[in-house]
Design a protein around this motif. Structure first.
Motif, PDB file in Angstrom:
ATOM      1  N   ARG A  65       0.873  -1.183   0.000  1.00  0.00           N
ATOM      2  CA  ARG A  65       0.000   0.000   0.000  1.00  0.00           C
ATOM      3  C   ARG A  65       0.907   1.230   0.000  1.00  0.00           C
ATOM      4  NH1 ARG A  65      -2.634  -1.725   5.513  1.00  0.00           N
ATOM      5  NH2 ARG A  65      -0.398  -2.197   5.730  1.00  0.00           N
ATOM      6  N   VAL A  66       0.807   2.018  -1.062  1.00  0.00           N
ATOM      7  CA  VAL A  66       1.777   3.084  -1.291  1.00  0.00           C
ATOM      8  C   VAL A  66       1.061   4.427  -1.455  1.00  0.00           C
ATOM      9  CG1 VAL A  66       3.610   3.925  -2.813  1.00  0.00           C
ATOM     10  CG2 VAL A  66       3.361   1.460  -2.403  1.00  0.00           C
ATOM     11  N   LEU A  67       1.646   5.467  -0.862  1.00  0.00           N
ATOM     12  CA  LEU A  67       1.152   6.831  -1.043  1.00  0.00           C
ATOM     13  C   LEU A  67       2.265   7.718  -1.561  1.00  0.00           C
ATOM     14  CD1 LEU A  67      -0.886   9.206  -0.584  1.00  0.00           C
ATOM     15  CD2 LEU A  67       0.070   9.392   1.735  1.00  0.00           C
ATOM     16  N   GLU A  68       1.990   8.449  -2.639  1.00  0.00           N
ATOM     17  CA  GLU A  68       2.874   9.549  -3.028  1.00  0.00           C
ATOM     18  C   GLU A  68       2.221  10.829  -2.529  1.00  0.00           C
ATOM     19  OE1 GLU A  68       5.248  11.746  -6.683  1.00  0.00           O
ATOM     20  OE2 GLU A  68       3.679  10.315  -7.194  1.00  0.00           O
ATOM     21  N   LEU A  69       2.833  11.435  -1.531  1.00  0.00           N
ATOM     22  CA  LEU A  69       2.302  12.646  -0.907  1.00  0.00           C
ATOM     23  C   LEU A  69       2.873  13.869  -1.606  1.00  0.00           C
ATOM     24  CD1 LEU A  69       0.587  13.536   1.648  1.00  0.00           C
ATOM     25  CD2 LEU A  69       2.803  13.837   2.790  1.00  0.00           C
ATOM     26  N   SER A  70       2.033  14.911  -1.778  1.00  0.00           N
ATOM     27  CA  SER A  70       2.460  16.115  -2.518  1.00  0.00           C
ATOM     28  C   SER A  70       2.991  15.687  -3.883  1.00  0.00           C
ATOM     29  CB  SER A  70       3.527  16.888  -1.734  1.00  0.00           C
ATOM     30  OG  SER A  70       3.062  17.225  -0.445  1.00  0.00           O
ATOM     31  N   ALA A  71       2.150  14.972  -4.613  1.00  0.00           N
ATOM     32  CA  ALA A  71       2.596  14.190  -5.773  1.00  0.00           C
ATOM     33  C   ALA A  71       2.900  15.009  -7.022  1.00  0.00           C
ATOM     34  CB  ALA A  71       1.541  13.131  -6.104  1.00  0.00           C
ATOM     35  N   GLY A  72       2.382  16.226  -7.127  1.00  0.00           N
ATOM     36  CA  GLY A  72       2.616  16.995  -8.351  1.00  0.00           C
ATOM     37  C   GLY A  72       2.064  16.272  -9.568  1.00  0.00           C
ATOM     38  N   SER A  73       2.908  15.959 -10.519  1.00  0.00           N
ATOM     39  CA  SER A  73       2.486  15.249 -11.729  1.00  0.00           C
ATOM     40  C   SER A  73       2.103  13.801 -11.459  1.00  0.00           C
ATOM     41  CB  SER A  73       3.605  15.275 -12.774  1.00  0.00           C
ATOM     42  OG  SER A  73       4.689  14.449 -12.353  1.00  0.00           O
ATOM     43  N   GLY A  74       2.513  13.279 -10.288  1.00  0.00           N
ATOM     44  CA  GLY A  74       2.195  11.890  -9.959  1.00  0.00           C
ATOM     45  C   GLY A  74       3.049  10.866 -10.678  1.00  0.00           C
ATOM     46  N   MET A  75       4.172  11.288 -11.224  1.00  0.00           N
ATOM     47  CA  MET A  75       4.984  10.363 -12.008  1.00  0.00           C
ATOM     48  C   MET A  75       5.409   9.142 -11.188  1.00  0.00           C
ATOM     49  SD  MET A  75       8.306  11.149 -14.401  1.00  0.00           S
ATOM     50  CE  MET A  75       9.644  11.049 -13.229  1.00  0.00           C
ATOM     51  N   ILE A  76       5.754   9.358  -9.928  1.00  0.00           N
ATOM     52  CA  ILE A  76       6.174   8.240  -9.080  1.00  0.00           C
ATOM     53  C   ILE A  76       5.010   7.299  -8.817  1.00  0.00           C
ATOM     54  CG2 ILE A  76       6.988   7.622  -6.764  1.00  0.00           C
ATOM     55  CD1 ILE A  76       8.729  10.157  -6.857  1.00  0.00           C
TER      56      ILE A  76
END
Length: 221
Positions: A65-76
């Motif tokens: 279960r993964v979160l990219e926080l403050s993701a911007g473009s969300g590339m990650i």
């Protein structure tokens, strides 16, 4: 000397950055088509997102279960969604969420999205990994574009981050942040310590005279 040169050229780079992102752009990375709306942080024009992703790509994220926080473009987040992980991404900027949604549809990927000021609008849940490319310049942002770069004159972003993130960390959760030698590492270390947190350097590289640093954030019991 290196820092002085950067300070001289940064205003010109900032003007060029703003001009380039006056309209929607597309960026291709590792066969991903990344949509970038105006005001959204562009992962291809700066090194931090790509460096964090190169670090992330070495981890086993399958079924995590993964979160990219403050993701911007969300590339990650988008890249991770191809690994078999359950992925969420959040950002304070509605244009960033719109960008990620369009990218997910274009690449036929699934990412749960939250328009959220840090954790304010994310339902309480547990993540195995949290990845963050945070704003770290100590200045108050005046608009959504600046939210991607400025953490507040009093480091408000980090004060809230270090205080709130613990509620979203599973027992074995690993949190990684990418920073540069431009940021006030002494202050960030102190702010984390106030919340019983610890920043540990895990990796570093130098590109074009700038040092990028990946830290793991952990908490004492």
């Amino acid at each position: 000397m290196r820092g002085r040169i950067r300070k001289i050229i940064q205003p010109f780079l900032w003007k060029g950055y703003r001009w380039y992102l006056k309209k929607k752009r597309w960026y291709i990375y590792d066969e991903l088509k990344i949509c970038i709306y105006p005001t959204v942080f562009h992962p291809g024009l700066l090194w931090t997102t790509k460096y964090l992703l190169s670090f992330v790509s070495q981890l086993d994220l399958n079924k995590k279960r993964v979160l990219e926080l403050s993701a911007g473009s969300g590339m990650i987040a988008l890249w991770i969604s191809r690994t078999g992980a359950t992925v969420s991404a959040s950002d304070i900027n509605p244009a960033a969420i719109q960008s990620i949604e369009e990218s997910a549809q274009t690449n036929n990927l699934s990412v749960t999205l939250f328009t959220s000021d840090l954790f304010n609008s994310i339902p309480i849940q547990q993540f195995d990994y949290i990845f963050i490319n945070p704003p770290f310049y100590p200045k108050d942002p005046i608009d959504n574009r600046e939210q991607a770069f400025f953490c507040g004159s009093d480091f408000k972003y980090f004060k809230r981050l270090f205080a709130d993130i613990k509620k979203f960390m599973a027992a074995s959760c690993q949190v990684f942040l990418v920073l540069t030698d431009d940021c006030d590492l002494e202050t960030l270390t102190m702010l984390a310590k106030k919340e019983n947190g610890r920043l540990e350097l895990k990796a570093e590289q130098i590109k074009w005279g700038e040092k990028q640093l990946i830290f793991q954030l952990s908490y004492q019991d």
